[in-house]
Enzyme design. Structure first.
Site, mmCIF file in Angstrom:
data_model
loop_
_atom_site.group_PDB
_atom_site.id
_atom_site.type_symbol
_atom_site.label_atom_id
_atom_site.label_comp_id
_atom_site.label_asym_id
_atom_site.label_seq_id
_atom_site.Cartn_x
_atom_site.Cartn_y
_atom_site.Cartn_z
ATOM 1 N N GLY A 36 0.814 -1.210 0.000
ATOM 2 C CA GLY A 36 0.000 0.000 0.000
ATOM 3 C C GLY A 36 0.840 1.249 0.000
ATOM 4 O O GLY A 36 2.045 1.187 -0.247
ATOM 5 N N ASN A 37 0.205 2.378 0.246
ATOM 6 C CA ASN A 37 0.925 3.651 0.287
ATOM 7 C C ASN A 37 0.336 4.528 1.387
ATOM 8 O O ASN A 37 -0.659 4.164 2.011
ATOM 9 C CB ASN A 37 0.886 4.337 -1.087
ATOM 10 N N ARG A 38 0.960 5.665 1.618
ATOM 11 C CA ARG A 38 0.618 6.498 2.777
ATOM 12 C C ARG A 38 -0.451 7.545 2.496
ATOM 13 O O ARG A 38 -0.657 8.440 3.302
ATOM 14 C CB ARG A 38 1.863 7.204 3.307
ATOM 15 N N SER A 39 -1.113 7.470 1.352
ATOM 16 C CA SER A 39 -2.144 8.472 1.073
ATOM 17 C C SER A 39 -3.237 8.427 2.141
ATOM 18 O O SER A 39 -3.726 7.362 2.507
ATOM 19 C CB SER A 39 -2.765 8.209 -0.299
ATOM 20 N N ALA A 103 -4.209 7.801 -4.854
ATOM 21 C CA ALA A 103 -2.872 7.261 -5.117
ATOM 22 C C ALA A 103 -3.061 5.792 -5.469
ATOM 23 O O ALA A 103 -3.407 4.975 -4.612
ATOM 24 C CB ALA A 103 -1.990 7.411 -3.892
#
Ligand code: C5P
Length: 222
Positions: A36-39, A103
């Protein structure tokens, strides 16, 4: 619920349907892990809120967010890129504009294992094979779910030895072909979480049509 909330009948966007994607997609590896990502979704939620305040009916396709849903906004929660693509395309079929603020993971694990991946001590690095995800934004441009749908993308850029933030943004505008591309400077951690944001809006040919504007994510959403 799945009913559309009653929308404001006045305001400059009255009668319009605006679709916004927000947050960050997660791609499962096994039943308990994901890439995943930090959005956080703050910018997309601010866009949805402002569009609703201006009278639009708003569908907010939110990937893994934990923010309060703005008044008058219909939330469609999703997890993966495939789910986000399906939800955005479905909602866009009767929309006037779609804003891709999410994102989106460019790659996903090639295989989803049914059982939790076990650590085997002493076997060394365990490579994860990835396959490319569809570019949802490019797909919306190439195959618009509705004729005349305005397709708007976001581009988080940093300046480097190959060019400035705006130069990278221009190249992306030409590459993606979105009607509008909001380029934001994320160098030095700017633009993440609930921090202020700065945007310049380009058209499909890379010309500046608005900005630069700077301020809170709510300010720049306007
Ligand atoms: O190429 P880049 O990821 O910087 O482009 C960002 C824009 O493209 C955003 O609007 C994002 O939502 C969209 N995007 C997409 N599908 C992907 C990757 C990015 O729609 N697989």
């Amino acid at each position: 619920g799945h009913e559309h909330p009653r929308s404001t009948t006045d305001g400059p966007l009255a009668g319009r349907h605006v679709v916004v994607s927000a947050g960050g997609t997660r791609e499962p590896l096994d039943p308990v892990r994901f890439l995943g990502n930090r959005s956080t979704g703050h910018q997309g939620f601010a866009l949805a809120e402002v569009a609703a305040q201006r009278g639009a009916r708003v569908t907010l396709v939110a990937a893994n967010t934990a923010l309060p849903v703005p008044d008058g906004v219909q939330l469609v929660p999703v997890e993966t890129t495939a789910e986000l693509q399906d939800a955005v395309r479905a909602a866009s079929a009767d929309a006037d504009a779609v804003i891709m603020a999410a994102a989106v993971a460019d790659f996903r694990p090639a295989a989803l294992t049914e059982h939790k991946i076990k650590k085997v001590a002493g076997t060394g690095p365990a490579p994860i094979e990835l396959v490319e995800n569809p570019d949802i934004l490019a797909g919306l441009v190439a195959d618009r779910p509705r004729e005349g749908l305005l397709v708007i993308g976001f581009a988080a850029e940093t300046g480097d030895e190959h060019g400035s933030v705006l130069e990278h943004g221009r190249a992306k505008a030409l590459r993606k072909g979105a009607d509008l591309l909001a380029v934001n400077d994320v160098s030095g951690g700017k633009g993440f979480g609930d921090q202020a944001n700065a945007l310049t809006i380009l058209d499909a040919s890379g010309e500046i049509v608005a900005g630069p504007v700077a301020g809170s994510k709510h300010d720049v959403a306007g």
